[in-house]
Design a protein around this motif. Structure first.
Motif, mmCIF file in Angstrom:
data_model
loop_
_atom_site.group_PDB
_atom_site.id
_atom_site.type_symbol
_atom_site.label_atom_id
_atom_site.label_comp_id
_atom_site.label_asym_id
_atom_site.label_seq_id
_atom_site.Cartn_x
_atom_site.Cartn_y
_atom_site.Cartn_z
ATOM 1 N N ASP A 1 0.858 -1.184 0.000
ATOM 2 C CA ASP A 1 0.000 0.000 0.000
ATOM 3 C C ASP A 1 0.898 1.239 0.000
ATOM 4 O O ASP A 1 1.148 1.846 1.037
ATOM 5 C CB ASP A 1 -0.913 -0.011 1.229
ATOM 6 N N LEU A 2 1.403 1.575 -1.183
ATOM 7 C CA LEU A 2 2.301 2.715 -1.364
ATOM 8 C C LEU A 2 1.760 3.578 -2.501
ATOM 9 O O LEU A 2 1.117 3.064 -3.418
ATOM 10 C CB LEU A 2 3.709 2.230 -1.742
ATOM 11 N N PRO A 3 2.071 4.866 -2.486
ATOM 12 C CA PRO A 3 1.639 5.703 -3.605
ATOM 13 C C PRO A 3 2.471 5.420 -4.858
ATOM 14 O O PRO A 3 3.676 5.179 -4.775
ATOM 15 C CB PRO A 3 1.885 7.127 -3.105
ATOM 16 N N SER A 4 1.829 5.453 -5.995
ATOM 17 C CA SER A 4 2.542 5.322 -7.261
ATOM 18 C C SER A 4 3.370 6.583 -7.481
ATOM 19 O O SER A 4 2.972 7.678 -7.080
ATOM 20 C CB SER A 4 1.547 5.145 -8.405
ATOM 21 N N LEU A 5 4.503 6.445 -8.132
ATOM 22 C CA LEU A 5 5.375 7.578 -8.427
ATOM 23 C C LEU A 5 5.242 8.037 -9.872
ATOM 24 O O LEU A 5 5.989 8.894 -10.314
ATOM 25 C CB LEU A 5 6.838 7.208 -8.133
ATOM 26 N N TRP A 6 4.295 7.475 -10.612
ATOM 27 C CA TRP A 6 4.203 7.878 -12.012
ATOM 28 C C TRP A 6 2.783 8.148 -12.481
ATOM 29 O O TRP A 6 2.487 8.057 -13.656
ATOM 30 C CB TRP A 6 4.905 6.913 -12.921
ATOM 31 N N GLU A 7 1.916 8.524 -11.592
ATOM 32 C CA GLU A 7 0.568 8.858 -12.007
ATOM 33 C C GLU A 7 0.540 10.243 -12.619
ATOM 34 O O GLU A 7 1.053 11.195 -12.042
ATOM 35 C CB GLU A 7 -0.392 8.761 -10.828
ATOM 36 N N GLY A 8 -0.048 10.347 -13.781
ATOM 37 C CA GLY A 8 -0.147 11.610 -14.484
ATOM 38 C C GLY A 8 0.258 11.440 -15.931
ATOM 39 O O GLY A 8 0.817 10.424 -16.317
ATOM 40 N N SER A 9 -0.044 12.447 -16.717
ATOM 41 C CA SER A 9 0.318 12.408 -18.120
ATOM 42 C C SER A 9 0.800 13.799 -18.533
ATOM 43 O O SER A 9 0.083 14.777 -18.328
ATOM 44 C CB SER A 9 -0.899 12.005 -18.945
ATOM 45 N N PRO A 10 2.003 13.916 -19.028
ATOM 46 C CA PRO A 10 2.947 12.827 -19.256
ATOM 47 C C PRO A 10 3.500 12.290 -17.933
ATOM 48 O O PRO A 10 3.421 12.962 -16.905
ATOM 49 C CB PRO A 10 4.056 13.482 -20.079
ATOM 50 N N ASP A 11 4.039 11.082 -17.985
ATOM 51 C CA ASP A 11 4.604 10.397 -16.823
ATOM 52 C C ASP A 11 5.540 11.334 -16.061
ATOM 53 O O ASP A 11 6.582 11.728 -16.574
ATOM 54 C CB ASP A 11 5.349 9.155 -17.320
ATOM 55 N N PRO A 12 5.184 11.705 -14.826
ATOM 56 C CA PRO A 12 6.000 12.654 -14.077
ATOM 57 C C PRO A 12 7.271 12.063 -13.470
ATOM 58 O O PRO A 12 8.084 12.809 -12.911
ATOM 59 C CB PRO A 12 5.049 13.127 -12.970
#
Length: 174
Positions: free
Chosen positions: A87-98
């Motif tokens: 249960d960790l936050p994703s580090l690449w949510e968003g567009s373009p990939d942050p």
């Protein structure tokens, strides 16, 4: 803000995996550890300015530091979250990939430290699972597939790091 001439990353000891491998998961982890160490070694000794440079006109967001941040996000998502069910936050949510983006505080030392910390999370998240187990988040993949995917992604980006390092200061090598 980081000083452009300070905060070099240190190389990581690497060991080529044993050629007489009998444990499938073990050899996958050994190759991943080798590739991780190679990735870190590619930024060792670079200044922030060199490691943050984006010298490839066709890939204007691609820097050595950005690649390491992206590999950190890859490990977080695929190994810890998808396969391990953490249960960790994703580090690449968003567009373009942050995950490719740098902050003013990102320098070789801080980015490598974050990447290395992710290694420990990844390995802890997968403690006790076997290659045949299903990914704990979605069940759509086997752990074998996830490890193979992370291996190929890391290897591909280590090749990019070879090029970026040569462009930064002329250093070539393994």
């Amino acid at each position: 803000m980081s000083n452009t001439s300070s905060s070099p990353a240190e190389p990581v000891d690497r060991a080529w995996p044993d050629g007489i491998a009998e444990d499938e998961a073990g050899i996958q982890w050994d190759f991943l550890r080798f590739l991780r160490a190679t990735a870190v070694t590619k930024v060792a000794g670079l200044t922030r300015e060199q490691a943050a440079a984006t010298p490839l006109p066709s890939s204007p967001r691609t820097s050595a530091l950005g690649l390491l941040k992206h590999l950190t996000a890859v490990e977080r998502w695929w190994l810890s979250i998808e396969a391990g069910g953490a249960d960790l936050p994703s580090l690449w949510e968003g567009s373009p990939d942050p995950s490719w983006d740098l902050s003013e505080d990102d320098d070789p030392r801080s980015v490598v430290e974050a990447y290395r910390a992710e290694w420990a999370l990844s390995e802890a998240s997968l403690a006790g699972v076997s290659p045949d187990d299903r990914a704990r988040r979605s069940g759509k993949f086997t752990v074998r597939w996830v490890l193979a995917h992370v291996l190929q992604e890391t290897a591909r980006h280590v090749g990019h790091l070879d090029i970026l390092r040569e462009l930064a200061d002329g250093t070539t090598g393994e």
